[in-house]
Motif scaffolding. Structure first.
Motif, PDB file in Angstrom:
ATOM      1  N   THR A   1      -2.731 -26.141 -21.735  1.00  0.00           N
ATOM      2  CA  THR A   1      -3.988 -26.360 -21.011  1.00  0.00           C
ATOM      3  C   THR A   1      -4.231 -27.836 -20.764  1.00  0.00           C
ATOM      4  O   THR A   1      -4.541 -28.267 -19.641  1.00  0.00           O
ATOM      5  CB  THR A   1      -5.171 -25.772 -21.806  1.00  0.00           C
ATOM      6  OG1 THR A   1      -5.016 -24.354 -21.900  1.00  0.00           O
ATOM      7  CG2 THR A   1      -6.495 -26.088 -21.128  1.00  0.00           C
ATOM      8  N   VAL A   2      -4.100 -28.637 -21.805  1.00  0.00           N
ATOM      9  CA  VAL A   2      -4.362 -30.073 -21.682  1.00  0.00           C
ATOM     10  C   VAL A   2      -3.318 -30.738 -20.794  1.00  0.00           C
ATOM     11  O   VAL A   2      -3.645 -31.597 -19.965  1.00  0.00           O
ATOM     12  CB  VAL A   2      -4.397 -30.725 -23.080  1.00  0.00           C
ATOM     13  CG1 VAL A   2      -4.535 -32.233 -22.977  1.00  0.00           C
ATOM     14  CG2 VAL A   2      -5.546 -30.145 -23.907  1.00  0.00           C
ATOM     15  N   GLU A   3      -2.074 -30.339 -20.926  1.00  0.00           N
ATOM     16  CA  GLU A   3      -1.013 -30.924 -20.094  1.00  0.00           C
ATOM     17  C   GLU A   3      -1.230 -30.608 -18.629  1.00  0.00           C
ATOM     18  O   GLU A   3      -1.047 -31.476 -17.757  1.00  0.00           O
ATOM     19  CB  GLU A   3       0.344 -30.409 -20.553  1.00  0.00           C
ATOM     20  CG  GLU A   3       1.516 -31.032 -19.783  1.00  0.00           C
ATOM     21  CD  GLU A   3       2.853 -30.615 -20.349  1.00  0.00           C
ATOM     22  OE1 GLU A   3       3.821 -31.382 -20.178  1.00  0.00           O
ATOM     23  OE2 GLU A   3       2.934 -29.530 -20.960  1.00  0.00           O
ATOM     24  N   ALA A   4      -1.645 -29.395 -18.326  1.00  0.00           N
ATOM     25  CA  ALA A   4      -1.871 -28.999 -16.930  1.00  0.00           C
ATOM     26  C   ALA A   4      -2.985 -29.804 -16.289  1.00  0.00           C
ATOM     27  O   ALA A   4      -2.989 -30.022 -15.071  1.00  0.00           O
ATOM     28  CB  ALA A   4      -2.191 -27.510 -16.865  1.00  0.00           C
ATOM     29  N   ASP A   5      -3.926 -30.267 -17.108  1.00  0.00           N
ATOM     30  CA  ASP A   5      -5.055 -31.042 -16.579  1.00  0.00           C
ATOM     31  C   ASP A   5      -4.779 -32.536 -16.515  1.00  0.00           C
ATOM     32  O   ASP A   5      -5.626 -33.307 -16.087  1.00  0.00           O
ATOM     33  CB  ASP A   5      -6.303 -30.791 -17.428  1.00  0.00           C
ATOM     34  CG  ASP A   5      -6.909 -29.414 -17.185  1.00  0.00           C
ATOM     35  OD1 ASP A   5      -6.559 -28.790 -16.166  1.00  0.00           O
ATOM     36  OD2 ASP A   5      -7.720 -28.970 -18.001  1.00  0.00           O
ATOM     37  N   GLY A   6      -3.592 -32.958 -17.010  1.00  0.00           N
ATOM     38  CA  GLY A   6      -3.240 -34.359 -16.829  1.00  0.00           C
ATOM     39  C   GLY A   6      -2.754 -35.130 -18.032  1.00  0.00           C
ATOM     40  O   GLY A   6      -2.186 -36.211 -17.887  1.00  0.00           O
ATOM     41  N   GLY A   7      -2.979 -34.628 -19.256  1.00  0.00           N
ATOM     42  CA  GLY A   7      -2.448 -35.344 -20.413  1.00  0.00           C
ATOM     43  C   GLY A   7      -3.500 -35.677 -21.441  1.00  0.00           C
ATOM     44  O   GLY A   7      -4.647 -35.234 -21.363  1.00  0.00           O
ATOM     45  N   LEU A   8      -3.100 -36.492 -22.429  1.00  0.00           N
ATOM     46  CA  LEU A   8      -3.961 -36.786 -23.566  1.00  0.00           C
ATOM     47  C   LEU A   8      -3.745 -38.221 -24.032  1.00  0.00           C
ATOM     48  O   LEU A   8      -2.618 -38.703 -24.084  1.00  0.00           O
ATOM     49  CB  LEU A   8      -3.650 -35.825 -24.725  1.00  0.00           C
ATOM     50  CG  LEU A   8      -4.584 -35.873 -25.930  1.00  0.00           C
ATOM     51  CD1 LEU A   8      -5.974 -35.372 -25.552  1.00  0.00           C
ATOM     52  CD2 LEU A   8      -4.030 -35.029 -27.077  1.00  0.00           C
ATOM     53  N   ASP A   9      -4.853 -38.873 -24.379  1.00  0.00           N
ATOM     54  CA  ASP A   9      -4.806 -40.243 -24.901  1.00  0.00           C
ATOM     55  C   ASP A   9      -5.206 -40.331 -26.366  1.00  0.00           C
ATOM     56  O   ASP A   9      -4.671 -41.160 -27.107  1.00  0.00           O
ATOM     57  CB  ASP A   9      -5.742 -41.152 -24.091  1.00  0.00           C
ATOM     58  CG  ASP A   9      -5.402 -41.164 -22.616  1.00  0.00           C
ATOM     59  OD1 ASP A   9      -4.304 -41.634 -22.275  1.00  0.00           O
ATOM     60  OD2 ASP A   9      -6.234 -40.683 -21.810  1.00  0.00           O
ATOM     61  N   VAL A  10      -6.172 -39.511 -26.767  1.00  0.00           N
ATOM     62  CA  VAL A  10      -6.716 -39.595 -28.122  1.00  0.00           C
ATOM     63  C   VAL A  10      -6.767 -38.202 -28.741  1.00  0.00           C
ATOM     64  O   VAL A  10      -7.253 -37.254 -28.119  1.00  0.00           O
ATOM     65  CB  VAL A  10      -8.139 -40.198 -28.113  1.00  0.00           C
ATOM     66  CG1 VAL A  10      -8.711 -40.254 -29.531  1.00  0.00           C
ATOM     67  CG2 VAL A  10      -8.138 -41.581 -27.480  1.00  0.00           C
ATOM     68  N   LEU A  11      -6.281 -38.101 -29.967  1.00  0.00           N
ATOM     69  CA  LEU A  11      -6.371 -36.858 -30.738  1.00  0.00           C
ATOM     70  C   LEU A  11      -7.183 -37.125 -31.997  1.00  0.00           C
ATOM     71  O   LEU A  11      -6.849 -38.024 -32.777  1.00  0.00           O
ATOM     72  CB  LEU A  11      -4.969 -36.367 -31.120  1.00  0.00           C
ATOM     73  CG  LEU A  11      -4.903 -35.202 -32.111  1.00  0.00           C
ATOM     74  CD1 LEU A  11      -5.575 -33.954 -31.546  1.00  0.00           C
ATOM     75  CD2 LEU A  11      -3.456 -34.910 -32.502  1.00  0.00           C
ATOM     76  N   VAL A  12      -8.235 -36.346 -32.186  1.00  0.00           N
ATOM     77  CA  VAL A  12      -9.040 -36.426 -33.395  1.00  0.00           C
ATOM     78  C   VAL A  12      -8.835 -35.145 -34.190  1.00  0.00           C
ATOM     79  O   VAL A  12      -9.301 -34.076 -33.791  1.00  0.00           O
ATOM     80  CB  VAL A  12     -10.540 -36.631 -33.086  1.00  0.00           C
ATOM     81  CG1 VAL A  12     -11.344 -36.693 -34.392  1.00  0.00           C
ATOM     82  CG2 VAL A  12     -10.763 -37.894 -32.260  1.00  0.00           C
ATOM     83  N   ASN A  13      -8.104 -35.258 -35.292  1.00  0.00           N
ATOM     84  CA  ASN A  13      -7.866 -34.105 -36.174  1.00  0.00           C
ATOM     85  C   ASN A  13      -9.050 -33.980 -37.121  1.00  0.00           C
ATOM     86  O   ASN A  13      -9.059 -34.545 -38.212  1.00  0.00           O
ATOM     87  CB  ASN A  13      -6.559 -34.301 -36.947  1.00  0.00           C
ATOM     88  CG  ASN A  13      -5.337 -34.065 -36.084  1.00  0.00           C
ATOM     89  OD1 ASN A  13      -5.206 -33.033 -35.429  1.00  0.00           O
ATOM     90  ND2 ASN A  13      -4.428 -35.034 -36.075  1.00  0.00           N
TER      91      ASN A  13
END
Length: 235
Positions: free
Chosen positions: A66-78
């Motif tokens: 889902t996130v990849e289809a929308d363009g990617g990710l910069d920050v992950l908060v676990n």
């Protein structure tokens, strides 16, 4: 535009972190195990909902797509985490802790953190300024829990602090493996949330402060560290 994913974000610290980062201009994916609660929280905040159970491989893989289809990710908060408690919200101490309880706690707090981090690494590595924030606890500090006379020394639980100590080690090792990322563990403080039966002594606004701050680090920020709102804390 910075794109951020926060796990366990339909309430508590995750929700407040999402609110603050959206206000700061981030596009936020609100990760929630419960689709209904997540949808209501996302609509309230103006976030994007992604159904995400950190204990389930298929759920995490679907979230990545889902996130990849929308363009990617910069920050992950676990942020997703649990603390098993007994009757009347009592902390489960050494005399009562079992291997099954430890396993359940580690499945979310440790294995969930690793599962999500591993799955999203390819997207983070494409970012020009990737950041990972692992929500830990002051109870993970061996220095603090072995200092007599302190609240952390007095805490009798085993599973939760052990799991967060493991999160700290995961943080350090990932930070060394990926020096181009900013990867840190944070201690929000004893915050009143559902995790502790709302017995905490500070608000979610106070607790989210260090999470929000570390989520906005630039490429010159610290990495491989352990911080609370006042700065570095002892391992």
């Amino acid at each position: 535009m910075t794109t951020t994913l926060i796990t366990g974000a339909n309430k508590g610290l995750g929700f407040e972190t999402a609110r603050r980062l959206i206000a700061a201009g981030h596009t936020v994916y609100l990760g929630s195990r419960d689709a209904g609660r997540g949808r209501r929280a996302a609509e309230h905040l103006g976030a994007r909902l992604v159904r995400l159970d950190v204990t389930d491989d298929a759920s995490v893989a679907a979230a990545v797509r889902t996130v990849e289809a929308d363009g990617g990710l910069d920050v992950l908060v676990n942020n997703a985490g649990i603390e098993e408690r007994g009757d009347q919200n009592a902390v489960i101490g050494a005399a009562q802790v079992t291997a099954d309880l430890m396993r359940t706690t580690f499945e979310t707090n440790v294995f969930g953190t690793v599962r999500v981090t591993h799955a999203f690494l390819p997207l983070l590595l494409r970012s020009t300024a990737p950041v990972i924030v692992n929500v830990s606890s002051g109870l993970a500090s061996l220095t603090e829990v072995t200092t007599p006379g302190t609240p952390r020394y007095a805490y009798p639980g085993v599973a939760y602090p052990a799991s967060k100590a493991a999160v700290n080690m995961v943080t350090v090792q990932f930070a060394k493996a990926f020096p181009g990322m900013r990867i840190n563990a944070v201690e929000p403080g004893y915050t009143a949330t559902d995790l502790n039966g709302r017995t905490g002594t500070q608000t979610v606004e106070q607790g989210a402060e260090i999470i929000v701050r570390m989520a906005q680090l630039g490429p010159d920020g610290p990495t491989g560290g352990y911080f609370d709102a006042d700065g570095p804390i002892p391992w």
